[in-house]
Scaffold this active site. Sequence first.
Site, PDB file in Angstrom:
ATOM      1  N   CYS A  72       0.896  -1.143   0.000  1.00  0.00           N
ATOM      2  CA  CYS A  72       0.000   0.000   0.000  1.00  0.00           C
ATOM      3  C   CYS A  72       0.941   1.201   0.000  1.00  0.00           C
ATOM      4  CB  CYS A  72      -0.974  -0.014   1.186  1.00  0.00           C
ATOM      5  SG  CYS A  72      -0.219  -0.171   2.804  1.00  0.00           S
ATOM      6  N   GLU A  73       0.485   2.353   0.377  1.00  0.00           N
ATOM      7  CA  GLU A  73       1.368   3.518   0.274  1.00  0.00           C
ATOM      8  C   GLU A  73       2.635   3.342   1.109  1.00  0.00           C
ATOM      9  OE1 GLU A  73       1.206   8.365   0.242  1.00  0.00           O
ATOM     10  OE2 GLU A  73      -0.448   7.304   1.189  1.00  0.00           O
TER      11      GLU A  73
END
Length: 129
Positions: free
Chosen positions: A27-28
Site C-alpha cells: 500500500c502507500e
Amino acid sequence: MYTRDAVNSLLETQTTAGKRHVLIFHCEFSSERGPRMYRHLRSQDRALNQDHYPKLNFPEVYLLHGGYKAFYESHGDLCDPDSYTPMLHLDHCADLRHFRVKSKTWTAGSEKVSSRRHRSRIFPSGLDF
C-alpha cells in the site's frame, strides 16, 4: 487487490502448473492495508491446502518494504504512470471518504489484529532490477 473478495477470487482461479507466480503486496507505506491483504491471502491459501501441507497455491508472496512511496522514490522509472500522488492528496478526498465508509463493512466481524508485528517475507524496495 485491495479487498478480501479479490484475494479469494485469485485463490479460486486455476494457476498454470509449473509456472512461477510471485505476488507482491503493498500500500502507500506497507504498514496496514498491504500487510492485511498479505496475511489474508496466506491464511486462505493455508486453509485451502490444509490436507496437503506444506503445499500452497502461491508459495512466493512478499510485502514491499516501505510501500509504494519508498519504491517510487528509489525506482520511479519502473513505475507506470511515472508519478506519485499521496493517499491524502486533495485529488483523492472523495475516494478516501468512499473507501473509509466501505472499510467499516469490509472488516465487520473480523478479528482484531494485535499490535505485535507479524513476521513476513519482506521485499526490499532498494533492490536493483
